[in-house]
Scaffold this motif. Structure first.
Motif, PDB file in Angstrom:
ATOM      1  N   LEU B  33      -0.379  -3.328  -8.129  1.00 46.03           N
ATOM      2  CA  LEU B  33      -1.452  -2.521  -7.566  1.00 46.03           C
ATOM      3  C   LEU B  33      -2.192  -3.326  -6.496  1.00 46.03           C
ATOM      4  O   LEU B  33      -2.233  -4.556  -6.553  1.00 46.03           O
ATOM      5  N   SER B  34      -2.751  -2.608  -5.554  1.00 47.99           N
ATOM      6  CA  SER B  34      -3.638  -3.277  -4.603  1.00 47.99           C
ATOM      7  C   SER B  34      -4.851  -3.807  -5.346  1.00 47.99           C
ATOM      8  O   SER B  34      -5.231  -3.278  -6.394  1.00 47.99           O
ATOM      9  N   GLU B  35      -5.453  -4.802  -4.781  1.00 46.13           N
ATOM     10  CA  GLU B  35      -6.639  -5.390  -5.405  1.00 46.13           C
ATOM     11  C   GLU B  35      -7.696  -4.315  -5.665  1.00 46.13           C
ATOM     12  O   GLU B  35      -7.983  -3.485  -4.808  1.00 46.13           O
ATOM     13  N   SER B  80      -5.807  -9.066  -7.965  1.00 41.75           N
ATOM     14  CA  SER B  80      -5.810  -9.567  -6.596  1.00 41.75           C
ATOM     15  C   SER B  80      -4.539  -9.067  -5.934  1.00 41.75           C
ATOM     16  O   SER B  80      -3.715  -8.407  -6.577  1.00 41.75           O
ATOM     17  N   TYR B  81      -4.377  -9.365  -4.659  1.00 44.49           N
ATOM     18  CA  TYR B  81      -3.143  -8.975  -3.989  1.00 44.49           C
ATOM     19  C   TYR B  81      -1.946  -9.581  -4.710  1.00 44.49           C
ATOM     20  O   TYR B  81      -0.880  -8.967  -4.772  1.00 44.49           O
ATOM     21  N   TYR B  82      -2.135 -10.715  -5.303  1.00 41.41           N
ATOM     22  CA  TYR B  82      -1.011 -11.468  -5.850  1.00 41.41           C
ATOM     23  C   TYR B  82      -0.742 -11.141  -7.325  1.00 41.41           C
ATOM     24  O   TYR B  82       0.348 -11.409  -7.806  1.00 41.41           O
ATOM     25  N   LEU B 117       6.190 -12.352  -1.109  1.00 41.22           N
ATOM     26  CA  LEU B 117       4.771 -12.370  -0.733  1.00 41.22           C
ATOM     27  C   LEU B 117       4.354 -11.150   0.069  1.00 41.22           C
ATOM     28  O   LEU B 117       3.199 -10.749   0.048  1.00 41.22           O
ATOM     29  N   TYR B 118       5.303 -10.571   0.778  1.00 38.09           N
ATOM     30  CA  TYR B 118       4.926  -9.535   1.745  1.00 38.09           C
ATOM     31  C   TYR B 118       5.250  -8.123   1.288  1.00 38.09           C
ATOM     32  O   TYR B 118       4.663  -7.174   1.776  1.00 38.09           O
ATOM     33  N   GLN B 119       6.221  -8.006   0.408  1.00 41.59           N
ATOM     34  CA  GLN B 119       6.679  -6.673   0.019  1.00 41.59           C
ATOM     35  C   GLN B 119       6.299  -6.363  -1.416  1.00 41.59           C
ATOM     36  O   GLN B 119       6.537  -7.183  -2.310  1.00 41.59           O
ATOM     37  N   ASN B 120       5.787  -5.183  -1.631  1.00 42.66           N
ATOM     38  CA  ASN B 120       5.604  -4.717  -2.999  1.00 42.66           C
ATOM     39  C   ASN B 120       6.971  -4.261  -3.519  1.00 42.66           C
ATOM     40  O   ASN B 120       7.878  -3.969  -2.743  1.00 42.66           O
ATOM     41  N   ARG B 156      12.766  -3.365  -6.465  1.00 42.04           N
ATOM     42  CA  ARG B 156      13.084  -2.068  -5.870  1.00 42.04           C
ATOM     43  C   ARG B 156      14.286  -2.262  -4.933  1.00 42.04           C
ATOM     44  O   ARG B 156      14.568  -3.358  -4.471  1.00 42.04           O
ATOM     45  N   GLU B 161      12.015   6.213   3.026  1.00 47.32           N
ATOM     46  CA  GLU B 161      10.742   6.908   3.112  1.00 47.32           C
ATOM     47  C   GLU B 161      10.928   8.389   3.442  1.00 47.32           C
ATOM     48  O   GLU B 161      10.178   9.236   2.964  1.00 47.32           O
ATOM     49  N   GLN B 162      11.943   8.688   4.259  1.00 48.55           N
ATOM     50  CA  GLN B 162      12.123  10.079   4.694  1.00 48.55           C
ATOM     51  C   GLN B 162      12.361  11.005   3.506  1.00 48.55           C
ATOM     52  O   GLN B 162      11.873  12.137   3.466  1.00 48.55           O
ATOM     53  N   ARG B 243      -1.751  16.325  -7.415  1.00 51.21           N
ATOM     54  CA  ARG B 243      -2.788  15.964  -6.451  1.00 51.21           C
ATOM     55  C   ARG B 243      -2.753  14.458  -6.252  1.00 51.21           C
ATOM     56  O   ARG B 243      -2.117  13.722  -7.002  1.00 51.21           O
ATOM     57  N   ARG B 244      -3.448  14.058  -5.239  1.00 53.84           N
ATOM     58  CA  ARG B 244      -3.468  12.652  -4.889  1.00 53.84           C
ATOM     59  C   ARG B 244      -3.906  11.799  -6.079  1.00 53.84           C
ATOM     60  O   ARG B 244      -4.840  12.152  -6.774  1.00 53.84           O
TER      61      ARG B 244
END
Lengths: 641, 276
Positions: B33-35, B80-82, B117-120, B156, B161-162, B243-244
């Motif tokens: 998850l995002s921070e 956190s991001y990490y 580090l860069y990709q979820n 993953r 994405e399409q 819903r979102r």
């Protein structure tokens, strides 16, 4: 007529008399020195017939336009210096686009004081681009020039780095309650990270700076919902169309009241409704800005609504203009190419865009449309000034003035752009895109002027919202093409323009379809002549150079003539072609490289010859230099790969 | 004796199917998850079985049909991001023949970190399993009653994405304090968009004993067999996003093969909400 003749006489005599309201501006501007800056066919020599008198009026107005403030990024370029963990700094620009994490940061504030806070990537679509927009949130107690949030737009979707600045500059000069907007250099750990655009955070405090109080209610259509269009349906709780930013509660009653009012007020009564409930100038300016920039990315998103407790009225706050100035949505391409592509358009009418009662009823109400038209004409500099708009904005969007503004901005940011690593990778492409931005401004001006303001030979309007509505009914009655099918709307276009010695450029615009067909820069001219250009657009070619097949060429044929018997003319010619989307364009099926198109010309009775051609794939123009046209000869032209 | 043992084993194996795996859960998750983000998933699963596989993988009819219900609460927090922290608790009710038990099962606390580090979508995971204090002496029980430690990873792949499609795979090792056999878990999953609000997914998952499903030299023969098992399971599901930030997952599971475990089917529904 009397007034016109009097103005004409004054002008011919070189008089400097304040004849009437708008003419005063004209004369004042003339006194200030600018003149002759409109395209040659606009700046016709004075004569006695009414049509030419109108030309004199235009020429005088052009002087006013030229004399007005050029504008540009007069303010200094800001510098923001951030210090943060090196891994965090690396991750910030490379992490997944949808991650919303923040990282600890220290901002070097005034006097070198370090201000602690968090930094995060902001935005939605722009997150896809390597250069990220960022938001610094300072910890409680820390402020930079009174602000706790520092928002830096990367302009990653706009390699020109000018679109957002240009429109904010206009809105600010129109006197709108706008955020402070300045270019800004960003340094991270003492390394230059790029040129950004500082945009003050939209919050009640900002509106308070404009006398609207800081205690109002602030709403914003939620970006990813695409439904904040002010219709009753937008209030459905499950749609989550709206964010209430201030006060931070779930009481949407005021917005609900507004939406109900918008829905139930008949178009005929809408002027009174708008006057009662809105800061009308904010609405007029917002829509005029959208029209000038062809902003198709709004009306259901990308704006704010602020209800001032002091005035009791709603103010519209425009937002997000990066995908404007000629950018075109492509229904035939998958996301994100549907949004970010090389398509180009300038020919959407003023009332185009997604449905929104605020916009739609404004165009449907004669009084409001008159006020809108006056504001638009003011900004284009093609009508009398709008007394409700600041005088400095008169002719803001006139081509020569906008060109100077673009020059000024480019000069101001050029050095920083050159060392911006994110931009540097596509420098050649950027030059082409900047040229396309310039071309858009010219094309849009000519389109709107011809469509909305020029009259027919019978003195009637060429376009009104009512006519557009009828046109849409006709279009809607047409059979819907299958999804993904190529669209062809054949047009026969033509334009004629007078060539005079000493003029820099002439523009050929079809007066019926409002299409900008060509630009001609005469270099050598032995007399006076008329240049006539006809184009068969989106149609099978009428002729082909030897060895070429139709599929290798644009589906557009041109026929060019110089119509004076004894005048030979040489000049540069720029021809426009059409590429609105992957489904609606003029590229032949075998054209594999648009940039490799070349113009071919055949003088009547002679062989075909290939012309050295510069192609701008971003504005869809083909330019050839030093083309000589002999008098009374037909020149057939096509473009093939 | 053999006959009795087989019948007894059958009952316990069927009952015990969900003892080791209280609900269909991935070996690990690849997603952080995002921070500052939170996610809460509430799941209800029902499973039933009336047959079992013995330790040679031979299927036998059991002497009762199990009816197992579980309510699983899974909470994640973007620390956190990490790093993402998570906690999980399960309430179980299960019955098979004369055996019936209900109550709070194991608790699980863990942390997930980034492998890229860069990709979820590429993560390692470590967690501890804490028994909630239930009895571990009854044939039908809420868990093993032992502390466990699990480490794993998940990735993953094939993100498009399409078409809103992607795959996931992951594996983990679960080490127990005491008699249960240490285990490995692995899964492979593919998700595909069906419409604007609906996605479909298919998943293969396995749980394998690191002792090759052999008997363990501990006090209870019956428990040994149930804590040392293999199973391969197929899952099919639909995910609805009304819903979102909300999603509802409908799942169907079917055991394809196993050793020392019940062969059953299960259905589940899970409601997830994410917020900041």
């Amino acid at each position: 007529m009397m007034t016109m003749q009097r103005q004409l006489r004054l002008t011919r005599d070189g008089g400097r008399v304040l004849a009437c309201g708008w003419f005063a501006v004209v004369v004042l501007a003339t006194l200030l020195g600018g003149c002759g800056l409109l395209p040659a066919h606009h700046a016709s020599a004075p004569a006695v017939d009414p049509a030419q008198a109108a030309g004199v009026k235009e020429a005088a107005m052009a002087s006013a336009v030229a004399a007005a403030k050029v504008g540009g990024p007069e303010e200094e370029i800001l510098s923001f210096s951030l210090h943060m963990d090196t891994t965090d700094a690396d991750v910030l620009f490379k992490k997944d686009m949808y991650d919303t994490s923040s990282f600890p940061v220290q901002l070097v504030g005034e006097g070198g004081r370090l201000l602690s806070g968090r930094v995060e990537v902001k935005g939605s679509f722009s997150r896809r681009f390597p250069k990220k927009s960022i938001l610094v949130k300072l910890d409680k107690g820390g402020t930079w020039q009174g602000m706790r949030r520092i928002s830096l737009n990367a302009m990653g979707t706009d390699p020109t780095l000018m679109r957002e600045f240009l429109i904010w500059d206009l809105f600010r000069n129109l006197g709108m309650a706008t955020p402070r907007v300045q270019y800004a250099r960003l340094f991270i750990n003492d390394q230059f990270a790029g040129l950004f655009l500082f945009i003050e955070w939209i919050e009640p405090r900002m509106f308070g700076n404009f006398g609207l109080g800081s205690d109002g209610a602030l709403y914003h259509p939620r970006d990813s919902a695409f439904c904040g269009d002010l219709t009753p349906a937008s209030l459905a709780p499950d749609k989550e169309c709206w964010l209430k930013l201030a006060p931070p509660d779930n009481n949407f009653s005021e917005l609900t009241g507004l939406v109900q009012g918008l829905a139930t007020t008949p178009a005929a009564d809408f002027a009174a409704f708008l006057d009662q409930h809105f800061d009308v100038d904010s609405v007029l300016n917002w829509i005029a800005g959208n029209v000038l920039t062809s902003n198709g990315d709004t009306y259901n998103k990308n704006y704010f609504l602020y209800l001032s407790r002091k005035t009791g009225k709603w103010t519209v706050e425009p937002w997000d203009y990066d995908l404007t100035y000629g950018r075109a949505w492509d229904p035939g391409l998958p996301f994100p190419a549907s949004i970010y592509n090389d398509n180009f358009q300038y020919m959407y009418p003023p009332n185009s865009g997604l449905a929104n009662p605020l916009k739609d009823k404004l165009f449907a109400n004669p009084e409001l449309y008159r006020r809108f038209k006056r504001r638009l004409g003011h900004l284009l500099g093609v009508t009398a000034p709008d007394p409700a708009a600041p005088a400095a904005t008169y002719g803001w969007f006139a081509p020569e003035r906008l060109a100077k503004r673009l020059d000024a901005v480019e000069q101001r940011i050029g050095a920083d752009v050159a060392r911006d690593a994110f931009v540097a990778e596509g420098t050649a492409d950027r030059e082409s895109m900047v040229a396309a931005l310039r071309y858009y401004c010219l094309a849009r001006y000519l389109f709107l002027k011809t469509m909305v303001f020029d009259k027919t030979a019978y003195g009637t309007s060429r376009w009104t919202p009512e006519m557009a509505a009828l046109g849409m009914q006709e279009i809607n009655a047409l059979p819907v093409p299958p999804a993904g099918a190529r669209i062809r709307l054949p047009l026969d276009l033509s334009a004629t323009v007078k060539l005079l010695a000493g003029k820099e450029a002439v523009y050929l615009v079809d007066p019926v379809n409002f299409r900008f067909l060509a630009t001609f820069w005469p270099q050598e001219l032995t007399g006076v002549t008329r240049l006539n250009l006809e184009a068969q657009a989106e149609q099978p070619l009428l002729w082909l150079p030897p060895g070429k097949e139709a599929g290798q060429c644009l589906e557009r044929s041109w026929l060019l003539t110089s119509q004076a018997p004894a005048t030979e003319v040489t000049g540069d010619l720029r021809l426009a072609y059409f590429q609105e989307s992957s489904l609606h364009h003029e590229l032949g099926g075998a054209v594999t490289d648009e940039a490799a198109l070349n113009l071919w010309v055949q003088e009547e009775g002679s062989a075909w010859r290939e012309l050295a051609t510069e192609v701008n794939v971003h504005d869809n123009t083909l330019t050839t230099r030093h083309l000589t046209l002999r008098p009374m000869r037909l020149y057939r032209i096509v473009a093939c790969q | 004796m053999i006959r009795y043992g087989t019948i007894r084993l059958g009952m316990l194996a069927v009952c015990g199917w969900l003892a080791g795996v209280a609900g269909p859960a991935n070996a690990a998750s690849p997603w952080l998850l995002s921070e500052g983000m939170s996610k809460l998933s509430s799941s209800v699963y029902y499973s039933t079985a009336d047959a079992y596989w013995d330790r040679d993988g031979v299927r036998h009819q059991g002497d009762c049909r199990s009816n197992n219900w579980s309510l699983n609460e899974h909470y994640e927090y973007g620390y956190s991001y990490y790093h993402t922290l998570f906690a999980e608790a399960t309430v179980v009710d299960k019955a098979c023949g004369p055996e019936q038990v209900g109550g709070v099962g194991d608790l699980r606390l863990g942390v997930r970190g980034r492998l890229n580090l860069y990709q979820n979508g590429k993560a390692w995971e470590a967690s501890v399993i804490v028994p909630s204090g239930y009895s571990r002496d009854r044939p039908a029980r809420l868990g093993y009653g032992r502390f466990g430690v699990e480490v794993g990873f998940a990735m993953r792949f094939g993100v498009r994405e399409q078409t809103r499609s992607h795959g996931e795979y992951g594996a983990s090792v679960r080490l127990w304090e005491g008699p249960p056999a240490d285990q490995t878990q692995a899964y492979l999953k593919w998700s595909q968009q069906l419409s604007a609000a609906w996605d479909g997914w298919v998943k293969m998952e396995g749980n394998f004993s690191l002792r090759n499903a052999k008997e363990e030299p501990i006090e209870s023969l019956d428990y040994n067999r149930l804590s040392d098992y293999d199973v391969v399971r197929l899952g099919l599901g639909l995910q609805w996003t009304p819903r979102r930030m909300w999603s509802v997952d409908f799942a169907l599971y079917y055991d394809l093969w196993g050793r020392n475990t019940g062969c059953g089917t299960g259905v589940g529904i899970s409601v997830s909400r994410t917020w900041e």
